[in-house]
Write a protein that holds these residues in place. Sequence first.
Motif, PDB file in Angstrom:
ATOM      1  N   ILE A   7      52.588  32.314  34.581  1.00 18.12           N
ATOM      2  CA  ILE A   7      52.369  33.745  34.851  1.00 18.12           C
ATOM      3  C   ILE A   7      50.878  33.958  35.097  1.00 18.12           C
ATOM      4  N   GLY A   8      50.533  34.385  36.302  1.00 25.57           N
ATOM      5  CA  GLY A   8      49.131  34.547  36.691  1.00 25.57           C
ATOM      6  C   GLY A   8      48.736  33.394  37.598  1.00 25.57           C
ATOM      7  N   GLY A  10      45.976  32.862  39.360  1.00 26.87           N
ATOM      8  CA  GLY A  10      44.541  32.926  39.669  1.00 26.87           C
ATOM      9  C   GLY A  10      43.991  31.516  39.692  1.00 26.87           C
ATOM     10  N   TYR A  11      42.721  31.404  39.405  1.00 27.28           N
ATOM     11  CA  TYR A  11      42.073  30.102  39.435  1.00 27.28           C
ATOM     12  C   TYR A  11      42.792  29.097  38.527  1.00 27.28           C
ATOM     13  N   VAL A  12      42.976  29.509  37.284  1.00 21.20           N
ATOM     14  CA  VAL A  12      43.556  28.599  36.297  1.00 21.20           C
ATOM     15  C   VAL A  12      45.047  28.377  36.537  1.00 21.20           C
ATOM     16  N   ASP A  31      52.907  36.001  40.190  1.00 26.86           N
ATOM     17  CA  ASP A  31      51.776  36.917  40.062  1.00 26.86           C
ATOM     18  C   ASP A  31      52.235  38.304  40.500  1.00 26.86           C
ATOM     19  N   LYS A  36      48.257  37.950  47.288  1.00 29.98           N
ATOM     20  CA  LYS A  36      47.967  36.556  46.919  1.00 29.98           C
ATOM     21  C   LYS A  36      49.201  35.670  47.094  1.00 29.98           C
ATOM     22  N   VAL A  85      47.018  34.597  32.738  1.00 26.95           N
ATOM     23  CA  VAL A  85      46.476  35.828  33.337  1.00 26.95           C
ATOM     24  C   VAL A  85      45.010  35.991  32.938  1.00 26.95           C
ATOM     25  N   GLY A  86      44.333  36.897  33.615  1.00 31.54           N
ATOM     26  CA  GLY A  86      42.915  37.113  33.326  1.00 31.54           C
ATOM     27  C   GLY A  86      42.698  37.817  31.992  1.00 31.54           C
ATOM     28  N   THR A  87      41.538  37.544  31.376  1.00 27.96           N
ATOM     29  CA  THR A  87      41.130  38.247  30.152  1.00 27.96           C
ATOM     30  C   THR A  87      39.678  38.687  30.347  1.00 27.96           C
ATOM     31  N   GLN A 102      51.029  42.384  28.698  1.00 22.46           N
ATOM     32  CA  GLN A 102      52.067  42.665  29.717  1.00 22.46           C
ATOM     33  C   GLN A 102      52.943  41.427  29.925  1.00 22.46           C
ATOM     34  N   THR A 122      41.953  32.351  28.037  1.00 17.66           N
ATOM     35  CA  THR A 122      40.972  32.315  26.943  1.00 17.66           C
ATOM     36  C   THR A 122      41.103  33.611  26.147  1.00 17.66           C
ATOM     37  N   GLU A 153      42.405  26.168  28.447  1.00 19.28           N
ATOM     38  CA  GLU A 153      41.962  25.488  29.668  1.00 19.28           C
ATOM     39  C   GLU A 153      40.452  25.246  29.624  1.00 19.28           C
ATOM     40  N   LEU A 155      38.856  23.711  32.544  1.00 15.84           N
ATOM     41  CA  LEU A 155      38.388  23.353  33.890  1.00 15.84           C
ATOM     42  C   LEU A 155      37.191  24.192  34.325  1.00 15.84           C
ATOM     43  N   GLU A 157      35.238  25.858  37.764  1.00 17.31           N
ATOM     44  CA  GLU A 157      35.438  26.195  39.168  1.00 17.31           C
ATOM     45  C   GLU A 157      34.567  25.254  40.001  1.00 17.31           C
TER      46      GLU A 157
HETATM   47  N1  LIG Z   1      38.175  30.446  36.023  1.00 15.05           N
HETATM   48  C1  LIG Z   1      37.795  29.515  35.154  1.00 15.05           C
HETATM   49  O1  LIG Z   1      36.934  28.656  35.424  1.00 15.05           O
HETATM   50  C2  LIG Z   1      38.424  29.456  33.814  1.00 15.05           C
HETATM   51  C3  LIG Z   1      39.123  30.524  33.289  1.00 15.05           C
HETATM   52  N2  LIG Z   1      39.691  30.425  32.047  1.00 15.05           N
HETATM   53  C4  LIG Z   1      40.471  31.522  31.497  1.00 15.05           C
HETATM   54  O2  LIG Z   1      41.783  31.504  32.085  1.00 15.05           O
HETATM   55  C5  LIG Z   1      42.282  32.840  32.260  1.00 15.05           C
HETATM   56  C6  LIG Z   1      42.606  33.079  33.730  1.00 15.05           C
HETATM   57  O3  LIG Z   1      41.400  32.967  34.445  1.00 15.05           O
HETATM   58  P1  LIG Z   1      41.385  32.966  36.044  1.00 15.05           P
HETATM   59  O4  LIG Z   1      42.503  32.169  36.563  1.00 15.05           O
HETATM   60  O5  LIG Z   1      39.995  32.628  36.415  1.00 15.05           O
HETATM   61  O6  LIG Z   1      41.663  34.513  36.328  1.00 15.05           O
HETATM   62  P2  LIG Z   1      41.998  35.219  37.734  1.00 15.05           P
HETATM   63  O7  LIG Z   1      41.508  36.605  37.631  1.00 15.05           O
HETATM   64  O8  LIG Z   1      41.543  34.337  38.850  1.00 15.05           O
HETATM   65  O9  LIG Z   1      43.583  35.234  37.788  1.00 15.05           O
HETATM   66  C7  LIG Z   1      44.394  35.976  36.935  1.00 15.05           C
HETATM   67  C8  LIG Z   1      45.675  36.317  37.693  1.00 15.05           C
HETATM   68  O10 LIG Z   1      46.621  36.901  36.803  1.00 15.05           O
HETATM   69  C9  LIG Z   1      47.345  37.869  37.542  1.00 15.05           C
HETATM   70  N3  LIG Z   1      48.023  38.775  36.614  1.00 15.05           N
HETATM   71  C10 LIG Z   1      47.484  39.745  35.838  1.00 15.05           C
HETATM   72  N4  LIG Z   1      48.444  40.358  35.118  1.00 15.05           N
HETATM   73  C11 LIG Z   1      49.620  39.761  35.448  1.00 15.05           C
HETATM   74  C12 LIG Z   1      50.957  39.942  35.014  1.00 15.05           C
HETATM   75  N5  LIG Z   1      51.279  40.869  34.082  1.00 15.05           N
HETATM   76  N6  LIG Z   1      51.928  39.176  35.559  1.00 15.05           N
HETATM   77  C13 LIG Z   1      51.619  38.245  36.483  1.00 15.05           C
HETATM   78  N7  LIG Z   1      50.350  38.019  36.922  1.00 15.05           N
HETATM   79  C14 LIG Z   1      49.363  38.760  36.405  1.00 15.05           C
HETATM   80  C15 LIG Z   1      46.303  38.530  38.407  1.00 15.05           C
HETATM   81  O11 LIG Z   1      46.885  39.232  39.494  1.00 15.05           O
HETATM   82  C16 LIG Z   1      45.464  37.325  38.829  1.00 15.05           C
HETATM   83  O12 LIG Z   1      45.922  36.780  40.047  1.00 15.05           O
HETATM   84  C17 LIG Z   1      41.194  33.740  31.689  1.00 15.05           C
HETATM   85  O13 LIG Z   1      41.493  33.995  30.350  1.00 15.05           O
HETATM   86  C18 LIG Z   1      39.916  32.898  31.786  1.00 15.05           C
HETATM   87  O14 LIG Z   1      38.936  33.259  30.835  1.00 15.05           O
HETATM   88  C19 LIG Z   1      39.643  29.274  31.329  1.00 15.05           C
HETATM   89  C20 LIG Z   1      38.992  28.171  31.822  1.00 15.05           C
HETATM   90  C21 LIG Z   1      38.305  28.189  33.082  1.00 15.05           C
END
Ligand SMILES: NC(=O)C1=CN([C@@H]2O[C@H](COP(=O)(O)OP(=O)(O)OC[C@H]3O[C@@H](n4cnc5c(N)ncnc54)[C@H](O)[C@@H]3O)[C@@H](O)[C@H]2O)C=CC1
Length: 301
Positions: A7-8, A10-12, A31, A36, A85-87, A102, A122, A153, A155, A157
Amino acid sequence: MRKITVIGTGYVGLVSGTCFAEVGNRVICCDVDERKINMLRRGEVPIYEPGLDEMIARNTEKERLFFTTEVGEAIESSDIIYIAVGTPMSETGEADMRYVMQAAKKIGEHLNRYKIIVNKSTVPVGTGELVREVVQANKKYPWIGFDVVSNPEFLREGSAISDCMNMDRAVIGSDSEEAAAVIAELHEPFRTNIFKTDLESAEMIKYAANTFLATKISFINAIANICERVGANVVHVAEGMGLDSRIGGKFCRRASATAAPASRRIRTRWLISRTRRATISNCSNRSSARTTANGTLCWTS
Ligand SMILES: NC(=O)C1=CN([C@@H]2O[C@H](COP(=O)(O)OP(=O)(O)OC[C@H]3O[C@@H](n4cnc5c(N)ncnc54)[C@H](O)[C@@H]3O)[C@@H](O)[C@H]2O)C=CC1
Ligand SMILES: O=C(O)[C@H]1O[C@H](OP(=O)(O)OP(=O)(O)OC[C@H]2O[C@@H](n3ccc(=O)[nH]c3=O)[C@H](O)[C@@H]2O)[C@H](O)[C@@H](O)[C@@H]1O
């Protein structure tokens, strides 16, 4: 082969979902962001990460990797549900937990058979317990069971695929030995160190690691200031210092004078704020937890 829903996307979520597919699992990345998901369905990748395009194309073609906005259906058709999902940081420096909540609610509503719910976002310590409460409170079929696991996670970017395929370690925290064993088995193809612990310790490991990395950069920045005054070369100092195996040379590069120090300072403040919150939030003593209107986490005892 395991059936996994992430679920989500995004990057991770996208990178780890694709890597799980690459090692032979059937993965659904879902997502709420239609744009996207439509891009990914057309074979376009919303982020740039070396090697990711090819890996997505390969696994999509082999019908191991799918993309959808139907989050509920995606949950129902898998046995392992990853929350990625994002935090984002809120105004007050705390993690905005609304998306995690959610996702947990959605999982509860679509819990049609036993599932392992794995948190990869995170999150503050205690979130795993909170996810358990939210899923439990939203279950349509009260007799169906589930377990909660924390699998943070690490990783970065820019080197996300390599970080994921060659991870230093997989931290797996759960109060269920069976669920932890399943998630450990999922990581076997990555030939990594598996570190199993309880839910709260796994959540804390993520914070401690992030904070330690921020501390290393803050430290070398302070040393750099002294170097400037005394005419020493901070690059050499960091290198010479890092050759000591107790110290290590990684994350000892002075932050650049432009964007990096600011973002690092903000991140450090954020981490301190999150860690402080983690300390004051005594999970075992609280009687309930809730999210405030702006999505931040709040314990009430
Ligand atoms: N980007 C990074 O380098 C790293 C991020 N993290 C952590 O991993 C988590 C995710 O980070 P990213 O992937 O970078 O975030 P992101 O913002 O790139 O992606 C999050 C995704 O979740 C989706 N989303 C939000 N609410 C949703 C829902 N209710 N149902 C389905 N999809 C939903 C959003 O539309 C978005 O596409 C965060 O907690 C971040 O701190 C951990 C390690 C590395
Ligand atoms: O929890 C999260 O959201 C993520 O936070 C960090 O990611 P992040 O802080 O976004 O970025 P990093 O790649 O760790 O570091 C970025 C900044 O530190 C700077 N840096 C890095 C290393 C160094 O020696 N010196 C230095 O100034 C980089 O130039 C860059 O500006 C971690 O790397 C992820 O594992 C993580 O979990």
